[in-house]
Design a protein around this motif. Structure first.
Motif, PDB file in Angstrom:
ATOM      1  N   VAL A 201      -7.816 -42.493  40.169  1.00 57.59           N
ATOM      2  CA  VAL A 201      -6.832 -43.383  40.174  1.00 57.59           C
ATOM      3  C   VAL A 201      -5.770 -42.550  41.204  1.00 57.59           C
ATOM      4  N   LEU A 202      -5.244 -42.041  41.696  1.00 56.22           N
ATOM      5  CA  LEU A 202      -3.344 -41.914  42.342  1.00 56.22           C
ATOM      6  C   LEU A 202      -2.472 -43.103  43.377  1.00 56.22           C
ATOM      7  N   LEU A 203      -1.490 -43.667  42.478  1.00 58.15           N
ATOM      8  CA  LEU A 203      -1.595 -44.882  43.152  1.00 58.15           C
ATOM      9  C   LEU A 203      -0.057 -44.382  43.868  1.00 58.15           C
TER      10      LEU A 203
ATOM     11  N   VAL B 279       2.922 -51.088  41.161  1.00 54.72           N
ATOM     12  CA  VAL B 279       2.320 -51.077  40.254  1.00 54.72           C
ATOM     13  C   VAL B 279       3.608 -51.888  39.463  1.00 54.72           C
ATOM     14  N   GLU B 280       2.934 -53.280  38.807  1.00 58.01           N
ATOM     15  CA  GLU B 280       3.832 -54.236  38.350  1.00 58.01           C
ATOM     16  C   GLU B 280       4.280 -54.097  37.065  1.00 58.01           C
TER      17      GLU B 280
ATOM     18  N   ARG C 287      -2.001 -53.099  36.494  1.00 58.40           N
ATOM     19  CA  ARG C 287      -1.448 -55.029  37.325  1.00 58.40           C
ATOM     20  C   ARG C 287      -0.902 -54.012  38.819  1.00 58.40           C
ATOM     21  N   LEU C 288      -1.673 -54.736  39.771  1.00 56.47           N
ATOM     22  CA  LEU C 288      -0.464 -53.990  41.051  1.00 56.47           C
ATOM     23  C   LEU C 288       0.061 -55.666  41.812  1.00 56.47           C
TER      24      LEU C 288
ATOM     25  N   GLN D 225      -6.045 -55.367  39.606  1.00 53.91           N
ATOM     26  CA  GLN D 225      -5.669 -54.536  38.340  1.00 53.91           C
ATOM     27  C   GLN D 225      -6.869 -53.342  37.979  1.00 53.91           C
ATOM     28  N   ILE D 226      -6.681 -52.576  37.366  1.00 53.35           N
ATOM     29  CA  ILE D 226      -7.560 -51.476  37.262  1.00 53.35           C
ATOM     30  C   ILE D 226      -7.792 -50.824  35.421  1.00 53.35           C
TER      31      ILE D 226
END
Length: 470
Positions: free
Chosen positions: A31-33, A121-122, A134-135, A140-141
């Protein structure tokens, strides 16, 4: 299936994703955020300005240390005249990063997933096995490993005398010249004052001129030093590598500087280019930096850092000529000194600055002031919510000099108690804290490759987190 979440989609984030997908023999979920929609770009390679070219020749910009011509082959698909010594557009390099990531995903083992996600991302919460990311918005991931691939944060506001800081809330001030459309506030017929004279200043100058700005531009830094330019070459340079062995054994910045100056003088008499001497130090720089005491590192940063940066991190030859032309016709004025304050009026702003070595105050009128001091790297105080969350939770350790983060030999974040994380890793320019030479592609690609190997080995024995995107 194991899940790796990578936060940050610039060079390090994109290439980490590609290396994981290329290197795995089992299905993997990557996963690339990224907070913006520009995947595999980052600040530098997301530019749409054609004048922004790479500061390193195409032949040295491969994403893979085991395939040095990877980018060169890609560039030649679009322009057969590109050579290993060509300085091509950053936009093309961004296209390349996007391409290698897609290709790695396409060729990954059956069942693998590559998910580029736009999100901020928080919080990262370590779990018994893995971590929860958590975004903003509540998504959530669950991840087995998390890689922070961050580093290019907005510049810090330059310090000024008491009472002038209110100007930093003015629409005439641009804190981050890389923010989308940030430079449109500068009217083309009004002078602009740039704080900083390095590569960010050069990029900003190019962007302003590309937008039709024709008024004078002033640029100021403590020493008024400009980036040096690369040479025009037809073959790869041959670096003189003997200097590290000839440096005094005692780790002392003063003695090393004396030895370097002596080497440069010898090179001049033997018709050896000074760039080959500096290049010969490149591979030895991390070991030299590690050998310095904290006090000697502080001396280097205080007295020599700017000189090193202007000679080590050079611009393309054409951009060096452009700087010379801008200065020759008076379009660009370079000043050495410090900003001490601002006087804003309805018509513009006067920048108050003290010339280097003087007590007098100069006043320069401008329509806009742009902060070109470069990305903020002091993780002790940087205004970045995720870094602040991890810092406040004791999950990361800023270095004493404000250069980046502390990691162990496997790129694992070291927490406040000095323990290495089992889940959180870092790769990017914040490695400068421990290695110094860790900001350019030829170095970063080696760190990314090493980290990918660490992750793939560790994931073969780790319990699997429950991968979920809520």
């Amino acid at each position: 299936m194991k899940t790796v979440v990578i936060i940050g989609a610039g060079f390090c984030g994109a290439v980490t994703a590609a290396q994981l997908l290329r290197g795995t023999t089992e299905p993997i979920n990557v996963v690339l955020l990224n907070r913006s929609g520009l995947m595999a770009r980052g600040l530098a390679y997301g530019t749409r300005t054609d004048e922004h070219v790479l500061n390193v020749p195409a032949g040295r910009m491969s994403a893979f240390p085991d395939d040095e011509d990877s980018f060169l082959r890609y560039a030649q698909r679009f322009d057969a005249d590109v050579s290993a010594n060509s300085f091509v557009s950053r936009r093309l390099f961004g296209d390349y990063l996007e391409w290698i990531t897609r290709e790695a995903a396409r060729r990954a083992p059956a069942g693998s997933r590559y998910r580029p996600i736009v999100g901020d991302v928080e919080q990262i919460q370590p779990l018994a096995a893995g971590a929860r990311v958590r975004l903003a918005g509540g998504q959530q991931i669950e991840a087995d490993r998390v890689v922070l691939a961050l580093g290019n944060f907005a510049p810090a506001d330059p310090r000024v005398e008491t009472g002038s800081g209110d100007f930093y809330g003015s629409p005439r001030y641009v804190r981050d010249p890389w923010r989308a459309d940030a430079l449109w506030v500068a009217r083309p017929d009004e002078p602009v004052f740039l704080i900083g004279t390095g590569l960010t200043m050069l990029d900003t100058l190019l962007s302003l001129r590309a937008r039709g700005h024709h008024a004078p531009i002033h640029a100021l830094s403590r020493r008024g030093l400009l980036p040096q330019a690369h040479r025009e070459l037809e073959i790869r340079p041959v670096y003189t590598t003997g200097l590290p062995q000839r440096l005094p054994a005692t780790p002392n910045v003063h003695d090393w500087l004396h030895a370097l100056r002596h080497e440069l003088e010898l090179a001049r008499t033997e018709d050896v280019d000074w760039r080959d001497i500096i290049g010969g130090l490149r591979g030895a720089t991390p070991a030299l930096w590690k050998s310095l005491s904290l006090r000697e590192r502080q001396r280097f940063l205080r007295h020599l850092r700017t000189f090193w940066d202007t000679h080590r991190h050079r611009c393309a030859p054409a951009l060096g000529r452009l700087l010379d032309a801008e200065r020759a016709d008076g379009s660009l004025s370079i000043h050495a000194g410090r900003v001490v304050g601002y006087d804003e009026t309805q018509d513009g702003v006067e920048v108050l600055w003290r010339p280097r070595g003087s007590n007098r105050i100069e006043r320069t009128a401008a329509g806009t002031v742009i902060n070109c001091t470069g990305p903020e790297s002091d993780t002790r105080s940087v205004r970045e919510p995720l870094i602040a969350q991890l810092r406040d939770a004791g999950l990361l350790t800023p270095d004493e000099l404000g250069l980046g983060l502390i990691v162990d030999h496997e790129y694992r974040l070291v927490d406040r108690q000095g323990h290495s994380s089992t889940t959180l890793h870092y790769v990017g320019p914040f490695l400068r804290a421990q290695l110094w030479e860790a900001t350019a592609v030829p170095e970063l690609r080696r760190h990314v490759s090493a980290l990918a190997g660490v992750l793939l080995r560790s994931l073969t024995t780790a319990p699997t987190a429950v991968a979920a995107l809520a």
